[in-house]
Write a protein that holds these residues in place. Sequence first.
Motif, short mmCIF file in Angstrom:
data_model
loop_
_atom_site.label_atom_id
_atom_site.label_comp_id
_atom_site.label_asym_id
_atom_site.label_seq_id
_atom_site.Cartn_x
_atom_site.Cartn_y
_atom_site.Cartn_z
N VAL A 147 0.91 -1.27 0.05
CA VAL A 147 0.23 0.09 -0.09
C VAL A 147 1.06 0.92 -0.15
N THR A 148 0.81 1.95 -0.98
CA THR A 148 1.40 3.03 -0.83
C THR A 148 0.35 4.62 -0.41
N PHE A 149 0.78 5.83 -0.43
CA PHE A 149 0.30 7.08 -0.40
C PHE A 149 1.02 8.36 -0.87
N THR A 150 -0.24 8.97 -1.64
CA THR A 150 -0.47 10.27 -2.24
C THR A 150 -0.67 10.93 -2.23
N PHE A 151 -0.63 12.14 -1.96
CA PHE A 151 -0.91 13.39 -1.51
C PHE A 151 -0.44 14.35 -0.83
N GLY A 152 0.30 13.37 -0.02
CA GLY A 152 0.37 13.30 1.85
C GLY A 152 1.14 11.97 2.56
N LEU A 153 1.29 12.82 3.91
CA LEU A 153 1.40 11.82 4.96
C LEU A 153 0.71 11.57 5.95
N PRO A 154 0.35 10.09 6.40
CA PRO A 154 0.02 9.92 7.78
C PRO A 154 0.19 9.83 8.22
N ALA A 155 -0.31 9.89 9.80
CA ALA A 155 0.31 9.66 10.62
C ALA A 155 1.44 8.14 11.53
N PRO A 156 1.88 8.56 11.96
CA PRO A 156 2.75 6.88 12.11
C PRO A 156 1.72 5.52 12.61
N GLU A 157 0.77 6.17 13.45
CA GLU A 157 -0.22 5.28 14.08
C GLU A 157 -0.55 4.55 12.43
N VAL A 158 -1.63 5.09 10.95
CA VAL A 158 -1.81 5.11 10.23
C VAL A 158 -0.32 3.40 9.44
N PHE A 159 1.21 4.25 9.92
CA PHE A 159 1.67 2.83 9.10
C PHE A 159 1.69 1.80 10.57
N ASP A 160 2.03 2.40 11.84
CA ASP A 160 1.89 0.56 12.53
C ASP A 160 0.42 -0.36 12.79
N ARG A 161 -0.65 0.67 12.18
CA ARG A 161 -1.80 -0.20 11.78
C ARG A 161 -1.73 -1.06 11.08
N LEU A 162 -1.13 -0.81 9.96
CA LEU A 162 -0.96 -2.02 8.58
C LEU A 162 0.13 -2.71 8.49
N HIS A 163 1.18 -1.84 9.17
CA HIS A 163 2.47 -2.40 9.01
C HIS A 163 1.97 -4.51 9.95
N ALA A 164 0.84 -3.77 11.24
CA ALA A 164 1.00 -5.42 11.77
C ALA A 164 -0.66 -6.13 11.09
N SER A 165 -0.89 -5.64 10.57
CA SER A 165 -1.50 -6.34 9.16
C SER A 165 -0.84 -6.83 8.04
N GLY A 166 0.97 -6.81 8.22
CA GLY A 166 1.51 -7.30 6.89
C GLY A 166 1.92 -7.12 5.71
N SER A 167 1.67 -5.31 5.49
CA SER A 167 1.67 -4.41 4.33
C SER A 167 3.53 -4.45 4.39
N VAL A 168 2.90 -3.95 3.34
CA VAL A 168 4.54 -3.34 2.99
C VAL A 168 4.18 -1.67 2.60
N LEU A 169 4.76 -0.86 3.10
CA LEU A 169 3.87 0.36 2.65
C LEU A 169 5.11 1.54 2.32
N GLY A 170 4.20 2.63 1.48
CA GLY A 170 5.44 3.47 0.72
C GLY A 170 4.67 4.82 0.49
N VAL A 171 5.71 5.92 0.68
CA VAL A 171 5.21 7.53 0.09
C VAL A 171 5.30 7.48 -0.82
N THR A 172 4.25 8.42 -1.95
CA THR A 172 5.34 9.51 -2.74
C THR A 172 5.72 10.87 -2.18
N VAL A 173 6.84 11.32 -2.61
CA VAL A 173 7.70 11.86 -2.17
C VAL A 173 8.12 12.95 -3.15
N THR A 174 8.38 14.37 -3.15
CA THR A 174 8.89 15.23 -3.66
C THR A 174 10.33 16.16 -4.11
N THR A 175 10.96 15.93 -2.17
CA THR A 175 12.05 17.07 -1.70
C THR A 175 12.57 15.60 -1.02
N ALA A 176 13.82 15.86 -0.83
CA ALA A 176 14.94 14.92 0.18
C ALA A 176 14.15 14.97 2.06
#
Length: 384
Positions: free
Chosen positions: A155-184
């Motif tokens: 699962v990847t996210f675009t248009f922004g950055l969710p809170a760490p809790e969102v990553f914790d939740r989906l990691h717990a279900s086994g998902s690899v997670l990504g984010v679209t970025v435009t700067t370092a």
Amino acid sequence: MSTTPSSDSLTSLTRPAAPVVAAPMAGGPSTWQLAAAVSAAGGLGFLAGGMRAVEQLVQDVASARKATAQPVGVNLFVPETANTAIPAERSAPGSPARRRRAAEVAAYRSSLLAEAARLGMDPAELPAADTLDPDATDGWDAKLDAAESGRWPLVTFTFGLPAPEVFDRLHASGSVLGVTVTTAAEATRALDHGADLLSVQGPESGGHRSVHDPAADPGTTALADLLAEVRAAVGPSVPLFAAGGIMHADAVRAVLSAGAAAAQCGTAFLRAEEAGTSTLQRTALEQAAAGTHFAHPDGSARTALTRAYSGRWARGLENRFMREHSDAPAAYPEVNSLTKALRAAATAAGDAESVSLWAGVGAARARPAPAEQILTGLLGDSPQ
């Protein structure tokens, strides 16, 4: 604290055998058939969850899984209510920033009445400005529930950055997670929140720029330089997908040589047989390729950035509507909802000068073919 995916899981999902990712393209082009075809051919296909009803997205995931045993990713739009990159004072109901935004949206609606008349629409078909909700979530909570219960592998996210809790939740279900970025800076913050991979989006990309703060102007650092900046900031081990104007095998090899795990290509697949690209946009891309319309004298596609259709910066084939509505406010999703009926009417009328035609700078090189053949060409095994 986010649970780190196993190295085997991370490798299999971020380093496809054919190192090309079919970028998620919301609004129609990214069908489950396209995603499945790319993954089945050894690449990594994506489903675009943005502006997609959760019920349909769940069905798309199920259809892709039936069509291929290979993994398919799902991309979700981050709504403003879940985007940690937006200062709280700017999103507070009744704040001065919100009042200014509402006034700008109302003024923009007034400027679009002539467009409605041009297309033979009743002005009432444009939603009233005070009915447009800046906090609409695009079914965010339901989509997170679906990702968790369905154990979506990537699962990847675009248009922004969710809170760490969102990553914790989906990691717990086994998902690899990504984010679209435009700067370092966006890249390092995404890792801090729990991202496992980053899609590095250069300014050459078609469609929406995923600047985390929607009020910020998108960067102009070319993909090659941006990729180097992000790599220097995040270190050697983070998988990077490189996105922006990649239309041929030499460009794929260049980003792989620069350290990307894969090239992320969207415009290259717009004319794929399996894509849901509209007939109107296919014709416009064909004209750009032939140099008869939407093209510079040197034969390259004429594209530009605009907020006119959605309220967020996006790159598309430059047309009259973009030129005449350069004053569109930074107000997604309100502007997107406001222009929805206009875009539908323009599509029905075959009016390419009034509809959004998202595409990157390499649009003139897009060719009609099955997705597998396009993938093969991007790998250099046949001419593009």
